[in-house]
Design a protein around this motif. Structure first.
Motif, PDB file in Angstrom:
ATOM      1  N   VAL A  53      88.301  32.178 107.006  1.00 49.12           N
ATOM      2  CA  VAL A  53      89.353  31.333 106.430  1.00 49.12           C
ATOM      3  C   VAL A  53      90.513  31.187 107.411  1.00 49.12           C
ATOM      4  N   LEU A  54      90.961  32.293 107.993  1.00 52.08           N
ATOM      5  CA  LEU A  54      92.092  32.244 108.925  1.00 52.08           C
ATOM      6  C   LEU A  54      91.763  31.424 110.168  1.00 52.08           C
ATOM      7  N   GLU A  55      90.656  31.745 110.827  1.00 56.07           N
ATOM      8  CA  GLU A  55      90.312  31.054 112.069  1.00 56.07           C
ATOM      9  C   GLU A  55      90.029  29.574 111.836  1.00 56.07           C
ATOM     10  N   GLU A  56      89.263  29.265 110.811  1.00 52.33           N
ATOM     11  CA  GLU A  56      88.937  27.859 110.572  1.00 52.33           C
ATOM     12  C   GLU A  56      90.156  27.066 110.107  1.00 52.33           C
ATOM     13  N   SER A  57      91.059  27.699 109.371  1.00 49.25           N
ATOM     14  CA  SER A  57      92.273  27.001 108.940  1.00 49.25           C
ATOM     15  C   SER A  57      93.181  26.668 110.120  1.00 49.25           C
ATOM     16  N   ALA A  86      82.962  23.597 104.553  1.00 44.90           N
ATOM     17  CA  ALA A  86      81.708  23.695 105.311  1.00 44.90           C
ATOM     18  C   ALA A  86      81.901  24.546 106.561  1.00 44.90           C
ATOM     19  N   CYS A  87      83.044  24.413 107.224  1.00 43.18           N
ATOM     20  CA  CYS A  87      83.327  25.221 108.418  1.00 43.18           C
ATOM     21  C   CYS A  87      83.469  26.698 108.064  1.00 43.18           C
ATOM     22  N   ILE A  88      84.182  26.978 106.982  1.00 42.83           N
ATOM     23  CA  ILE A  88      84.377  28.369 106.564  1.00 42.83           C
ATOM     24  C   ILE A  88      83.039  28.994 106.165  1.00 42.83           C
ATOM     25  N   ALA A  89      82.221  28.268 105.413  1.00 45.55           N
ATOM     26  CA  ALA A  89      80.917  28.796 104.995  1.00 45.55           C
ATOM     27  C   ALA A  89      80.013  29.039 106.199  1.00 45.55           C
ATOM     28  N   THR A  90      80.024  28.127 107.172  1.00 46.34           N
ATOM     29  CA  THR A  90      79.196  28.303 108.368  1.00 46.34           C
ATOM     30  C   THR A  90      79.689  29.482 109.193  1.00 46.34           C
ATOM     31  N   HIS A  91      80.991  29.636 109.327  1.00 47.96           N
ATOM     32  CA  HIS A  91      81.563  30.766 110.061  1.00 47.96           C
ATOM     33  C   HIS A  91      81.190  32.081 109.375  1.00 47.96           C
ATOM     34  N   ALA A  92      81.303  32.112 108.059  1.00 47.43           N
ATOM     35  CA  ALA A  92      80.934  33.323 107.315  1.00 47.43           C
ATOM     36  C   ALA A  92      79.446  33.628 107.493  1.00 47.43           C
TER      37      ALA A  92
END
Length: 182
Positions: free
Chosen positions: A72-76, A163-169
């Motif tokens: 969440v932090l990095e993608e935000s 989508a970015c947060i889910a992929t990063h996770a």
């Protein structure tokens, strides 16, 4: 009164949103994400077995950070702030008319400018993402070019922070589970 869209749309694209290119059709996006999520497992396996990289969270707080906090932090920061700002800046960018290092052909200049406005923000954000991991991972941060590019491409194609947060996770979960031998 003209009620039509100012630009004709490809049948597989949705209307563009402010500051971002048109999104691909949802089916294409889902196929891209499915392939990317499969590739994430392969990337995590290579990172674990060939480079000796691992992600071993100890305790519930560490797992929460790896699977929710960091993504969440990095993608935000990287997607809506850095990548969108770079994309908007490159949209306004005009190459120099005369330069020793710049091609003189108008067609070549137009091609370079088109590529830069389409993919420049993705490349620069990928480099920034990898550099952000350098303090904790040293030269292994170069390996972060792969998921960094993938996440930048998810943002470029979908514009969806979720989508970015889910992929990063998913990247983090793949590496964490493979590091534990699962």
């Amino acid at each position: 009164m003209n009620l039509t869209h100012p630009r004709p749309l490809n049948a597989l694209q949705q209307p563009p949103r402010a500051g971002r290119p048109a999104r691909p059709h949802p089916t294409r996006l889902l196929a891209f994400l499915a392939g990317l999520w499969l590739a994430a497992v392969a990337v995590a396996w290579i990172a674990q077995h060939c480079l000796g990289m691992g992600l071993r969270p100890a305790g519930a707080g560490a797992w929460l950070w790896v699977l929710l906090g960091a993504p969440v932090l990095e993608e935000s920061v990287f997607r809506p702030l850095v990548q969108s700002s770079l994309h908007e800046g490159l949209q306004r960018w005009r190459p120099p008319l005369r330069s020793r290092f710049w091609p003189r052909s108008a067609a070549v200049r137009a091609t370079v400018r088109g590529w830069a406005t389409e993919h420049g923000a993705t490349v620069l954000t990928t480099l920034a993402f990898a550099a952000a991991h350098a303090p904790s991972h040293g030269w292994h941060c170069l390996w972060w070019l792969v998921p960094g590019w993938a996440l930048a491409e998810v943002w470029r194609r979908s514009g969806s922070l979720c989508a970015c947060i889910a992929t990063h996770a998913w990247f983090n979960l793949s590496l964490a589970l493979l590091s534990r031998g699962l």
